[in-house]
Design an enzyme around this catalytic site. Structure first.
Site, short mmCIF file in Angstrom:
data_model
loop_
_atom_site.label_atom_id
_atom_site.label_comp_id
_atom_site.label_asym_id
_atom_site.label_seq_id
_atom_site.Cartn_x
_atom_site.Cartn_y
_atom_site.Cartn_z
N GLY A 17 47.64 5.79 13.86
CA GLY A 17 47.57 5.16 15.18
C GLY A 17 47.16 3.71 15.09
N GLY A 19 46.57 1.64 17.75
CA GLY A 19 46.05 1.16 19.02
C GLY A 19 44.84 0.28 18.80
N PHE A 20 43.99 0.17 19.80
CA PHE A 20 42.85 -0.73 19.69
C PHE A 20 41.90 -0.34 18.56
CE2 PHE A 20 44.03 -1.37 24.21
CZ PHE A 20 44.23 -2.74 24.17
N GLY A 21 41.57 0.95 18.43
CA GLY A 21 40.65 1.39 17.40
C GLY A 21 41.24 1.33 16.02
N VAL A 86 53.01 11.91 12.53
CA VAL A 86 52.27 12.91 11.77
C VAL A 86 52.50 14.27 12.41
CG1 VAL A 86 49.98 13.67 11.04
CG2 VAL A 86 50.54 11.24 11.06
N GLU A 177 46.00 -1.40 40.38
CA GLU A 177 46.73 -2.59 39.98
C GLU A 177 48.22 -2.47 40.31
OE1 GLU A 177 43.62 -3.94 36.44
OE2 GLU A 177 45.37 -2.73 35.93
N ASP A 307 40.18 6.98 22.30
CA ASP A 307 40.50 7.98 23.32
C ASP A 307 40.46 9.40 22.77
OD1 ASP A 307 40.87 5.85 24.95
OD2 ASP A 307 43.03 6.09 25.21
N ALA A 324 39.54 0.38 25.99
CA ALA A 324 39.73 -0.38 24.76
C ALA A 324 38.41 -0.66 24.04
CB ALA A 324 40.45 -1.69 25.07
N GLN A 325 37.37 -1.04 24.78
CA GLN A 325 36.13 -1.47 24.15
C GLN A 325 35.47 -0.40 23.27
OE1 GLN A 325 34.30 -4.17 23.47
NE2 GLN A 325 36.04 -5.34 24.23
#
Length: 434
Positions: A17, A19-21, A86, A177, A307, A324-325
């Site tokens: 993955g 993503g952010f992490g 995977v 949004e 997540d 994200a943080q």
């Protein structure tokens, strides 16, 4: 096919993955000469999820919020990238099975993120419009714009209402949004593009099962967002759930039926768990229970971030928010802890530093909750833009987004209203010989 990874005596860290992490972890470890990093993702790019809705609403191009993984690691020779999925994990053998073949690991890090959760509603799965990837956001943009084209040619008022009315399910940041952006498009942009259509009849509904929008934010921000949306003309339906959608009518738990062909689902997520994770470690929402070092419960060398991970802290007994943080902070600490682990040193437990939350509702309208200050309006909107700009990967992407935002602000007009559909290749007909 085979992953064909270089053979090495180095310890191999496999990250699933980008993503952010996962990307944060890979970048922090990429300078280590004593490790081989294998980064696996089903896409060859990192995607900036907080701005998916701007792609869906024709404000940004997909390339503006996506960044090629190979460009990130061009000069990092210890990082191997494989674009595949995977299939399962074999913890006893320290192997993952991918669609390219098996990959061995010394340390495995799962950062597969989350996907849309339809809570098992079959009709919703088949008919609603999700938005958890760049491709889904682009599909949503195509659908919205095509609907307005089709509305010019339908014969009945009912069909026209079905094409133009929009129901958004979920009053979190994404739903708010989208609703705000659609309301501004209805007011400033769409009437110029489609002067034959009467946009006074177009209805935008936002359904939220809890009593307030942005319930995870402060009361002050929640109330202000509600006011902004109401002023923009969004029909708020709070404390009401959508329980069915057949593609033409959305049905609520109170028995109401709303005529719409368009239901945007922003109501929930579920973690992307992989077969082979110890069943005992799986908790609510498909998340994986980890300790304060991100180690998956019941394993010795499998970690989970973002997540996917459910990590309990005193302030977060049910896990950190799926934002994200937390993912980035977990990735950054895990990079240091993996090095400590290899050296036999003591690892440091994770403590989430809450930097606050924010959401934009429309032009000059946003809400920001910082640990030390809560504010709304124009300055909050500028803060939201600045934070998102500096978080984007790539200088070129930041520049493109800034130019688009500046143009939109000056002209009240997004310039990316293109319907781009993939071409469906037809099978070649057999050629007769003789």
């Amino acid at each position: 096919m085979t992953p064909n990874l270089p053979k090495t005596e180095l310890k191999r860290v496999v990250i699933v993955g980008a993503g952010f992490g996962g990307l944060m972890l890979a970048r922090k470890l990429s300078h280590r000469s004593d490790l081989q990093i294998v980064l696996i993702d089903k896409n060859n790019y990192h995607q900036f999820q907080p701005l998916f809705y701007q792609v869906a609403m024709a404000g940004l191009e997909p390339s503006s919020i996506s960044f090629p993984l190979r460009k990130v690691f061009q000069s990092k020779h210890n990082v191997q990238i494989r674009v595949t999925e995977v299939v399962k994990i074999e913890p006893e053998a320290n192997v993952i099975e991918t669609k390219l073949g098996p990959i061995e690991y010394d340390y495995l890090v799962l950062a597969t993120g989350a996907d849309t959760n339809f809570f098992g509603m079959k009709n919703m799965i088949e008919n609603a419009l999700p938005m958890k990837s760049v491709s889904e956001a682009l599909a949503l943009r195509n659908r919205m714009l095509q609907n307005f084209e089709d509305a010019l040619s339908v014969e009945t008022i009912e069909e026209k209402h079905g094409l133009m009315n929009i129901v958004i399910v979920g009053g979190g940041p994404t739903g708010v949004e989208i609703a705000g952006t659609l309301a501004e498009m209805k007011r400033h942009i769409l009437p110029k593009d489609y002067p034959e259509l009467n946009f006074d009849s177009m209805q935008i509904y936002l359904y939220e099962s809890s009593p307030e929008v942005l319930e995870v934010m402060s009361d002050q921000s929640s109330k202000k967002a509600k006011q902004y949306l109401t002023d923009l003309g969004v029909n708020l339906r709070l404390g009401v759930r959508i329980i069915d959608f057949d593609g033409k009518y959305a049905t609520t738990n109170t028995g109401d039926r709303i005529r719409t062909n368009n239901l945007i689902w922003a109501a929930g997520v579920k973690a992307n768990a992989i077969e082979g994770i110890p069943v005992a470690s799986l908790v609510r929402g498909g998340r994986v229970k980890v300790n304060r070092f991100s180690l998956v419960e019941g394993t010795q060398n499998i970690f989970a971030l973002g997540d996917l991970a459910s990590m309990s802290e005193e302030k977060f007994p049910n896990g950190h928010p799926q934002l994200a943080q937390p993912a980035m902070q977990q990735g950054e600490l895990l990079a240091k802890n993996l090095v400590r682990m290899i050296k036999g040193e003591e690892m440091k437990p994770f403590v989430y530093k809450d930097l606050g939350s924010m959401a934009t509702v429309g032009r000059n309208l946003a809400v920001v909750d910082l640990p030390f200050w809560k504010f709304q309006g124009f300055f909050a909107w500028l803060t939201w833009m600045f934070v998102h700009l500096i978080s984007i990967v790539g200088v070129k992407n930041r520049l493109l987004i800034f130019i688009n935002w500046l143009w939109n602000y000056a002209t009240y007009d997004q310039s990316l209203r293109l319907i781009i559909k993939p071409k469906i290749l037809k099978e070649k007909e057999p050629v007769e010989v003789g």
